[in-house]
Every structure is written in C-alpha cells, then in structure tokens.
Design a protein around this motif. Structure first.
Motif, PDB file in Angstrom:
ATOM      1  N   ARG A 112      14.485 -11.097   8.191  1.00 43.25           N
ATOM      2  CA  ARG A 112      15.884 -11.242   7.786  1.00 43.25           C
ATOM      3  C   ARG A 112      16.071 -12.550   7.039  1.00 43.25           C
ATOM      4  O   ARG A 112      15.612 -13.601   7.473  1.00 43.25           O
ATOM      5  N   LEU A 113      16.762 -12.464   5.886  1.00 44.40           N
ATOM      6  CA  LEU A 113      17.012 -13.638   5.060  1.00 44.40           C
ATOM      7  C   LEU A 113      18.381 -14.259   5.338  1.00 44.40           C
ATOM      8  O   LEU A 113      18.543 -15.470   5.299  1.00 44.40           O
ATOM      9  N   ASP A 114      19.373 -13.416   5.565  1.00 41.37           N
ATOM     10  CA  ASP A 114      20.711 -13.870   5.928  1.00 41.37           C
ATOM     11  C   ASP A 114      21.392 -12.692   6.624  1.00 41.37           C
ATOM     12  O   ASP A 114      20.744 -11.719   7.002  1.00 41.37           O
ATOM     13  N   ASN A 115      22.705 -12.771   6.768  1.00 38.63           N
ATOM     14  CA  ASN A 115      23.406 -11.719   7.507  1.00 38.63           C
ATOM     15  C   ASN A 115      23.369 -10.359   6.812  1.00 38.63           C
ATOM     16  O   ASN A 115      23.571  -9.324   7.450  1.00 38.63           O
ATOM     17  N   ARG A 116      23.090 -10.339   5.516  1.00 40.92           N
ATOM     18  CA  ARG A 116      23.148  -9.087   4.771  1.00 40.92           C
ATOM     19  C   ARG A 116      21.800  -8.658   4.198  1.00 40.92           C
ATOM     20  O   ARG A 116      21.632  -7.495   3.857  1.00 40.92           O
ATOM     21  N   ARG A 117      20.858  -9.565   4.070  1.00 36.53           N
ATOM     22  CA  ARG A 117      19.639  -9.262   3.334  1.00 36.53           C
ATOM     23  C   ARG A 117      18.402  -9.462   4.195  1.00 36.53           C
ATOM     24  O   ARG A 117      18.381 -10.336   5.062  1.00 36.53           O
ATOM     25  N   LYS A 118      17.394  -8.664   3.899  1.00 40.12           N
ATOM     26  CA  LYS A 118      16.106  -8.846   4.546  1.00 40.12           C
ATOM     27  C   LYS A 118      15.000  -8.501   3.550  1.00 40.12           C
ATOM     28  O   LYS A 118      15.233  -7.828   2.537  1.00 40.12           O
ATOM     29  N   ARG A 119      13.806  -8.982   3.832  1.00 38.13           N
ATOM     30  CA  ARG A 119      12.635  -8.724   3.002  1.00 38.13           C
ATOM     31  C   ARG A 119      11.701  -7.815   3.792  1.00 38.13           C
ATOM     32  O   ARG A 119      11.441  -8.065   4.966  1.00 38.13           O
ATOM     33  N   ARG A 120      11.164  -6.778   3.133  1.00 36.15           N
ATOM     34  CA  ARG A 120      10.397  -5.752   3.837  1.00 36.15           C
ATOM     35  C   ARG A 120       9.030  -5.567   3.190  1.00 36.15           C
ATOM     36  O   ARG A 120       8.876  -5.683   1.968  1.00 36.15           O
ATOM     37  N   VAL A 121       8.023  -5.289   4.007  1.00 37.30           N
ATOM     38  CA  VAL A 121       6.707  -4.907   3.505  1.00 37.30           C
ATOM     39  C   VAL A 121       6.227  -3.667   4.248  1.00 37.30           C
ATOM     40  O   VAL A 121       6.627  -3.421   5.389  1.00 37.30           O
ATOM     41  N   GLU A 122       5.402  -2.884   3.587  1.00 36.87           N
ATOM     42  CA  GLU A 122       4.753  -1.733   4.207  1.00 36.87           C
ATOM     43  C   GLU A 122       3.250  -1.979   4.191  1.00 36.87           C
ATOM     44  O   GLU A 122       2.668  -2.215   3.121  1.00 36.87           O
ATOM     45  N   MET A 123       2.618  -1.954   5.382  1.00 34.98           N
ATOM     46  CA  MET A 123       1.205  -2.285   5.516  1.00 34.98           C
ATOM     47  C   MET A 123       0.426  -1.078   6.022  1.00 34.98           C
ATOM     48  O   MET A 123       0.916  -0.315   6.854  1.00 34.98           O
ATOM     49  N   PHE A 124      -0.785  -0.933   5.509  1.00 35.74           N
ATOM     50  CA  PHE A 124      -1.676   0.111   6.015  1.00 35.74           C
ATOM     51  C   PHE A 124      -3.120  -0.352   5.814  1.00 35.74           C
ATOM     52  O   PHE A 124      -3.396  -1.314   5.073  1.00 35.74           O
ATOM     53  N   ILE A 125      -4.035   0.338   6.470  1.00 32.91           N
ATOM     54  CA  ILE A 125      -5.459   0.053   6.318  1.00 32.91           C
ATOM     55  C   ILE A 125      -6.050   1.033   5.311  1.00 32.91           C
ATOM     56  O   ILE A 125      -5.926   2.251   5.468  1.00 32.91           O
ATOM     57  N   GLY A 126      -6.662   0.487   4.273  1.00 28.11           N
ATOM     58  CA  GLY A 126      -7.341   1.302   3.279  1.00 28.11           C
ATOM     59  C   GLY A 126      -8.845   1.155   3.431  1.00 28.11           C
ATOM     60  O   GLY A 126      -9.353   0.026   3.529  1.00 28.11           O
ATOM     61  N   GLU A 127      -9.541   2.269   3.447  1.00 27.87           N
ATOM     62  CA  GLU A 127     -11.000   2.244   3.600  1.00 27.87           C
ATOM     63  C   GLU A 127     -11.661   2.958   2.428  1.00 27.87           C
ATOM     64  O   GLU A 127     -11.203   4.020   2.006  1.00 27.87           O
ATOM     65  N   GLY A 128     -12.703   2.313   1.910  1.00 28.72           N
ATOM     66  CA  GLY A 128     -13.422   2.895   0.783  1.00 28.72           C
ATOM     67  C   GLY A 128     -12.638   2.784  -0.512  1.00 28.72           C
ATOM     68  O   GLY A 128     -12.187   3.796  -1.057  1.00 28.72           O
ATOM     69  N   PHE A 129     -12.480   1.581  -1.014  1.00 31.01           N
ATOM     70  CA  PHE A 129     -11.699   1.356  -2.239  1.00 31.01           C
ATOM     71  C   PHE A 129     -12.406   1.999  -3.427  1.00 31.01           C
ATOM     72  O   PHE A 129     -13.514   1.624  -3.801  1.00 31.01           O
ATOM     73  N   ALA A 130     -11.769   2.991  -3.997  1.00 38.18           N
ATOM     74  CA  ALA A 130     -12.306   3.696  -5.157  1.00 38.18           C
ATOM     75  C   ALA A 130     -11.144   3.984  -6.097  1.00 38.18           C
ATOM     76  O   ALA A 130     -10.602   5.095  -6.125  1.00 38.18           O
ATOM     77  N   PRO A 131     -10.717   2.978  -6.844  1.00 37.89           N
ATOM     78  CA  PRO A 131      -9.514   3.134  -7.673  1.00 37.89           C
ATOM     79  C   PRO A 131      -9.652   4.247  -8.694  1.00 37.89           C
ATOM     80  O   PRO A 131     -10.694   4.401  -9.336  1.00 37.89           O
ATOM     81  N   ARG A 132      -8.610   5.058  -8.779  1.00 37.40           N
ATOM     82  CA  ARG A 132      -8.597   6.164  -9.740  1.00 37.40           C
ATOM     83  C   ARG A 132      -8.528   5.621 -11.164  1.00 37.40           C
ATOM     84  O   ARG A 132      -7.987   4.542 -11.401  1.00 37.40           O
ATOM     85  N   PRO A 133      -9.058   6.348 -12.120  1.00 38.86           N
ATOM     86  CA  PRO A 133      -8.956   5.912 -13.516  1.00 38.86           C
ATOM     87  C   PRO A 133      -7.490   5.783 -13.932  1.00 38.86           C
ATOM     88  O   PRO A 133      -6.642   6.580 -13.532  1.00 38.86           O
ATOM     89  N   ARG A 134      -7.217   4.771 -14.728  1.00 40.35           N
ATOM     90  CA  ARG A 134      -5.864   4.567 -15.250  1.00 40.35           C
ATOM     91  C   ARG A 134      -5.714   5.293 -16.578  1.00 40.35           C
ATOM     92  O   ARG A 134      -6.673   5.468 -17.330  1.00 40.35           O
ATOM     93  N   ASP A 135      -4.495   5.714 -16.860  1.00 35.45           N
ATOM     94  CA  ASP A 135      -4.216   6.410 -18.106  1.00 35.45           C
ATOM     95  C   ASP A 135      -4.533   5.498 -19.290  1.00 35.45           C
ATOM     96  O   ASP A 135      -4.094   4.350 -19.317  1.00 35.45           O
ATOM     97  N   PRO A 136      -5.279   5.969 -20.281  1.00 37.47           N
ATOM     98  CA  PRO A 136      -5.667   5.093 -21.390  1.00 37.47           C
ATOM     99  C   PRO A 136      -4.494   4.638 -22.246  1.00 37.47           C
ATOM    100  O   PRO A 136      -4.598   3.631 -22.946  1.00 37.47           O
ATOM    101  N   VAL A 137      -3.386   5.356 -22.190  1.00 39.99           N
ATOM    102  CA  VAL A 137      -2.215   4.983 -22.999  1.00 39.99           C
ATOM    103  C   VAL A 137      -1.299   4.050 -22.215  1.00 39.99           C
ATOM    104  O   VAL A 137      -0.983   2.940 -22.642  1.00 39.99           O
TER     105      VAL A 137
END
Length: 516
Positions: free
Chosen positions: A481-506
């Motif tokens: 929580r940053l103040d009475n109205r705002r907060k900062r959020r993250v989503e965490m997970f465990i990734g195994e076997g990093f194999a990034p997919r090809p990116r679009d050439p354009v």
C-alpha cells in the motif's frame, strides 16, 4: 538587521547577503533530505546503480549525475539523503551564479531579486531534492553564461581565458545533460543578432573555447563511439513522435499551463509580457537580448514539440535560469515592486509547503497531492516482499522482473541481500532486443533460466512471460500500500526451462501465448 560596516565594500556586502540566504535555504533543504521518509524514485536508483561503476557515459544519460552520487555516497554511505545530496549543492551554486550574472548585467538589486526568484522557483524545489540531471545542468549552464558575460568586456589578454572557462562550463553542462545544446543555440542567436557580441570574440578566444569544450567532452564522445552511441540514441528516442497524435493543441496548452507551476505564475506571465513588449516596441537592450537568446529557445522549441508530439513540463527548464534574471530586471525596471514582492512571497510559500511535505508526506496527502508522491513510496517494501519469496524457493537460478523501474528499485533496496550470494537479479525481455539499460546489462538468458522467480509488475505481460518457459507454477500476487487509495502490485511465479518463443520479425513481440 544591523547596518553593515561602511569599511566593507558594497559588492562584498551584497555577495555576503546572498551567500547567507542561500546557505540558510540549503540547510533547510538538507534537513528535509535527511528527515524525509520518501524513498528513491526508480530513476534515482538507476543513477545510484551507475555510480557503483564509474564511467564516461551510461545508457540513457551522460556521466555527471553518476559521478556526483559516487562522490557524496563515498562520504556518507548509500542512504537516500546522500544519494540526493549533490542536487541541493548544485542548486545552491546555481543561485549564487544567478546573482553574479544579474549584478554584472544590471544592478545588485536585480541580482538579488533574480536569485530569490530562481531559488524559490517551484520547479527548483523538486530539482534541489532529487538526484537528477537538471541540477548540475543548470549550475554549469549558469557558469557558462557568467563566463560569456565576462567575455563581452574582457581585455584582449583575458579573452582567451574567459573563453576557455566558457568552453569548460559548456562541456560540463553537456556531461550533465544533452539539453545543454540550448546554450549553443542561444549563443548562435546572440551572435546573429548582436554586432557587439560578434565584436567581443577574437580568433584566440574562439580557439580557446572550442579546444576547452572538446577536451572536456571528448571522453564521453569516445564512450558513445564504443557503445553504439547509446546515449544519443536514447535521447533521440525520447523526442520521437511515433505512437502519438500529431499537431495537438491540447498538449501544447497543457504544456504552457504547466509552466505556471514550473517557473511560477507571476514570473511566467511577466516573461511573456516582457517579450511581447520588447518585440512590439522593437527596442531591446544589449543585456536583455543576451538573456532572451538563452531563455527563449528552450521554451519555444519544447512548446513546438508539445504541439507536434508531446513534452514533459521540465523539458524547458534549461531556459529559466536566464529567464529568472530577465524577469527580475524587467520587474525592477517597470517599478513593479508589489508584483516582485508578490512573486517572491508566493514562491516562498510554495517552497515552504514543499519542504514540509517532504518531511511529512501526510501533509501532501491531506492536500490531495498523494498521487505526486506515489513513485517515491513502497519500493523498499516491494523489494523485501519479492526477496522473501525468493528465499522460500529452493535452488533458484535467477530472479527476473519485467519492469525497469522495479529492476532499479530492487537493485538499490535489495543491495545488501542481493550481495549475499543468492540468485542474480535479471530483466525479462519482451522484445527481440534490449530497450533499456536493465535489459542491456542484466538480461535473463537460457544459461540462467533453469528455475527462475518471475515477477510481473502490476500483472503486465504475465501470460507472455509464462509462455517463455516449459513449465510455470506457484502463482502468487503480492501488493504494497502506497497511501489510502493506491497500492503497488506484483504477480510472481516459478518458471522452469527458459525457452523464449521467437519474436515477430516486424513488431519484435512474442506470438500469441498458449494458455498457462
């Protein structure tokens, strides 16, 4: 105040009075720096990270800010106040320089009024308390203008020395921020419009200025040449027009309105009025012309950029050091004493409120200004939340975040825990290649991708992140929580076997992710 001794020359009394006022304001700023609970902005954390490895250039900025942080933290340690300390000192020096220019071009009274307008300018209040490139830029630009003013009436023997001083000051301004180019534009305009300015230069003086400038700037140019001109490319990208609506009157109006809050309402209106009167009467004094050449180009150019594309409120700041002197001279000349006093009083009240808000952010919250402080809150707590999750996970090969602000904040606020030999902090790349320094210097690679704690800032692009792994599990959502109205959020997970997919050439973006 007791009358000054008649044995002390008037010029010394004037300077002493300004020094005392500047010292008092600087002490108040230092008290606020060491008392504030506000945390580093992510950009400040980035500059601190640069300062750990001194160099002649960095990805997005010239090196001066990193050098300054290195110097102050070498004295007092890595606390937030020591990271920011140089800003207050640079602005103190700039205020004294404003007085010296105003006194030399006009009178001590104008110099004192100009120093007051500058030191209390709303934009300067922020600049004096954050680690950023504007404070050193303005200080060295001021020194450059002071040297240039001195060159106008220097003897033939002194001209090369004054010109060399100008070259050194301009080189240091470029090492602070490439917005120093506005000085070059202003110098060119003054030479074009003023016969006296052209007559002041000699060939030895011109050679001295160019050589001094080149010597100071050469290491940064060499660094850029060996790093693909990274800083120049980033600066150009900031001014790019892609992805925005062109020819936007509302953007231009918003930018001009923001200048009331940067320069101050009375000074900004006085600047516009004075320029209008000068052109209407077609009569401009030599000293006014000199300052107008340095004050107006940043405002006009950035206003044009706001109309064509977009512009941040502080991008015109390079012109307001000369602008403060010009406005003070005009208000004194117009005998608008009440307006001058009102301008100083209003800006002093704003400065006092700002200092109180920095010391006690609850004051700003109650005034409805909490949104302006959100980037200086919650980073420490968010860092510890992420590192606590990392400690609970066995055999991690890396921690990877997908937001450069979070990367820099974690680098600073997690510095002690990250040094203890745990998994390295890295940056996940959305595109085919890096887009910022975090992605350039610490990318998540296949070699580090065996078992990674992945962190998605505000949930941004989490499906694409998950799809870059052969397995993804353990989703957890954390918030601060940053103040009475705002907060900062993250989503965490465990990734195994990093194999990034090809990116679009354009587009450079990954293809449509498969469901996790």
């Amino acid at each position: 105040m007791p009358e000054a001794s008649p044995l002390i020359p008037s010029r010394d009394r004037d300077l002493r009075a300004v020094l005392l006022c500047v010292a008092a304001l600087t002490v108040a700023r230092l008290v606020a720096l060491f008392a504030t609970p506000l945390q580093l902005y992510p950009d400040e954390a980035q500059y601190w990270l640069w300062s750990r490895t001194l160099d002649f250039g960095y990805y997005s900025k010239p090196p001066m800010i990193a050098w300054a942080i290195w110097a102050t933290t070498a004295i007092g340690g890595d606390g937030e106040a020591w990271v920011r300390l140089s800003a207050s000192l640079f602005q103190a020096g700039a205020t004294v320089v404003v007085f010296l220019i105003g006194r030399r071009l006009y009178t001590p009274a104008v110099g004192f009024a100009a120093a007051a307008l500058y030191a209390l300018m709303p934009g300067i209040q922020l600049s004096a308390l954050v680690a950023a490139t504007d404070a050193p830029l303005l200080f060295f630009l001021g020194l450059g203008i002071l040297a240039y003013v001195g060159l106008q009436d220097a003897t033939q023997a002194r001209k090369p020395w004054r010109a060399a001083g100008l070259g050194v000051a301009l080189g240091l301004a470029f090492l602070s921020k490439y917005a120093a180019i506005y000085f070059v534009i202003g110098l060119g305009l003054h030479l074009a419009f003023s016969r006296a300015a052209r007559a002041a230069w000699t060939w030895p003086a011109a050679v001295s200025a160019i050589l001094a400038f080149a010597i100071v700037l050469a290491p940064n140019l060499a660094w850029n040449a060996t790093h693909g001109f990274a800083t120049f490319q980033h600066t150009a990208a900031n001014a790019a027009w892609s992805g925005v609506q062109l020819f936007n009157l509302s953007e231009m109006g918003l930018f001009l309105g923001s200048q009331l809050g940067v320069f101050g309402p009375i000074p900004f209106v006085a600047l516009l009025l004075g320029v209008g009167l000068a052109f209407a009467r077609r009569r401009i004094s030599e000293n006014d012309l000199l300052l107008m050449c340095f004050a107006l180009p940043p405002l006009l150019i950035v206003t044009g950029q706001a109309f064509i594309s977009r512009a941040n409120a502080n991008w015109s700041g390079a012109g307001y050091l000369a602008g403060a002197i010009l406005v003070a001279a005009w208000l004194v000349r117009w005998r608008a004493r009440r307006w001058l006093i009102a301008a100083i009083a209003i800006q002093a009240a704003v400065a006092a409120f700002f200092l109180v808000s920095v010391i006690s952010p609850a004051v700003a919250d109650k005034a409805g200004l909490a949104n302006g402080l959100k980037r200086a809150r919650g980073w420490d707590q968010m860092t510890q939340l992420i590192l606590d999750r990392a400690e609970r996970e066995p055999d991690l090969s890396a921690i990877a975040v997908n937001n450069r602000f979070l990367f820099y904040a974690m680098s600073y606020y997690g510095r002690d825990r990250l040094r203890m030999g745990g998994p390295p902090l890295t940056s996940w790349l959305l595109m085919e290649g890096p887009r910022n320094q975090a992605e350039t210097t610490a990318p998540l690679t296949a070699a580090l991708g065996r078992r990674v704690l992945m962190v998605s800032y505000e949930g941004w692009r989490r499906p694409e992140m998950q799809a870059d792994f052969t397995a993804a599990s353990g989703l957890e959502i954390g918030s601060v929580r940053l103040d009475n109205r705002r907060k900062r959020r993250v989503e965490m997970f465990i990734g195994e076997g990093f194999a990034p997919r090809p990116r679009d050439p354009v587009s450079g973006l990954p293809g449509r992710p498969t469901p996790p």
